[in-house]
Design an enzyme around this catalytic site. Structure first.
Site, short mmCIF file in Angstrom:
data_model
loop_
_atom_site.label_atom_id
_atom_site.label_comp_id
_atom_site.label_asym_id
_atom_site.label_seq_id
_atom_site.Cartn_x
_atom_site.Cartn_y
_atom_site.Cartn_z
N GLU A 72 -1.43 39.97 89.98
CA GLU A 72 -1.40 39.78 88.54
C GLU A 72 0.00 39.90 87.98
O GLU A 72 0.93 40.32 88.68
CB GLU A 72 -2.31 40.80 87.85
CG GLU A 72 -1.84 42.23 88.05
CD GLU A 72 -2.81 43.26 87.48
OE1 GLU A 72 -4.03 43.05 87.54
OE2 GLU A 72 -2.32 44.29 86.97
N HIS B 299 1.81 40.50 83.67
CA HIS B 299 1.52 40.75 82.26
C HIS B 299 2.81 40.93 81.51
O HIS B 299 3.89 41.01 82.11
CB HIS B 299 0.60 41.97 82.09
CG HIS B 299 0.78 43.01 83.15
ND1 HIS B 299 1.92 43.76 83.29
CD2 HIS B 299 -0.04 43.40 84.14
CE1 HIS B 299 1.79 44.58 84.31
NE2 HIS B 299 0.61 44.38 84.85
N HIS C 243 5.84 48.30 83.95
CA HIS C 243 5.36 49.62 84.34
C HIS C 243 6.14 50.12 85.53
O HIS C 243 6.84 49.37 86.21
CB HIS C 243 3.85 49.68 84.56
CG HIS C 243 3.26 48.69 85.47
ND1 HIS C 243 2.76 49.01 86.71
CD2 HIS C 243 3.05 47.37 85.34
CE1 HIS C 243 2.27 47.95 87.29
NE2 HIS C 243 2.43 46.93 86.48
N HIS D 105 2.76 40.77 90.90
CA HIS D 105 2.80 41.96 91.75
C HIS D 105 1.43 42.25 92.34
O HIS D 105 0.40 41.88 91.77
CB HIS D 105 3.34 43.18 90.99
CG HIS D 105 2.55 43.53 89.77
ND1 HIS D 105 2.68 42.84 88.58
CD2 HIS D 105 1.62 44.49 89.55
CE1 HIS D 105 1.87 43.36 87.68
NE2 HIS D 105 1.21 44.36 88.24
N CYS E 77 1.30 55.84 88.10
CA CYS E 77 1.75 54.68 87.33
C CYS E 77 1.88 55.09 85.86
O CYS E 77 0.95 55.68 85.30
CB CYS E 77 0.74 53.55 87.47
SG CYS E 77 1.08 52.11 86.45
#
Length: 145
Positions: free
Chosen positions: A59, A61, A65, A99, A113
């Site tokens: 995915e 986005h 992070h 990733h 995370c």
């Protein structure tokens, strides 16, 4: 406040949930939310555990992070590169970067995370994007979709 570890990568008062419940493709991974936005700190601090041979979704986005490995070893795809990862490695995933995490066979992969509480939903690759990702041999061999 303190949240004590109660067992093998488990914390007091924290439920273990499936990684995702939206029908995305992943294998053998769980999620625990250890901290969720309080006062002036609008972040979530989460622990993910990937079982032996398991993987997260492929995915990307708009939000970034940061991930720190705290258990085992594995590999991570970031953009168009695959990296070996192990204990205490830090992985920064920039916005709009493909990733995926994978546990090494014979080992679990656990990571913390940090992500903003308010964030966009992940995007999964379509056929055209998968074709582009697979142009690199190492990436083609790595990804699970």
């Amino acid at each position: 406040m303190i949240q004590r570890q109660t067992g093998d990568f488990r914390w007091e008062g924290v439920d273990v949930h499936p990684y995702k419940e939206d029908g995305t493709h992943f294998k053998t991974i769980t999620r625990q939310t250890l901290f969720k936005a309080e006062h002036d700190l609008p972040v979530e601090f989460r622990y993910f555990e990937v079982g032996e041979g398991g993987h997260s979704t492929l995915e990307r986005h708009d939000h970034s992070h940061v991930v720190m490995i705290i258990r085992g070893s594995g590999e991570v795809l970031v953009a168009d590169e695959v990296f070996d990862i192990g204990l205490h490695d830090l992985v920064k995933i920039p916005p709009q970067t493909w990733h995926q995490f994978r546990a090494t066979k014979g080992d679990k992969l656990g990571f913390l995370c940090i992500v903003a509480t308010e964030r966009d939903r992940p995007e999964r690759p379509g056929p055209e994007q998968l074709e582009e990702l697979r142009e690199t041999d190492a990436v083609a061999e790595f990804i699970r979709h």
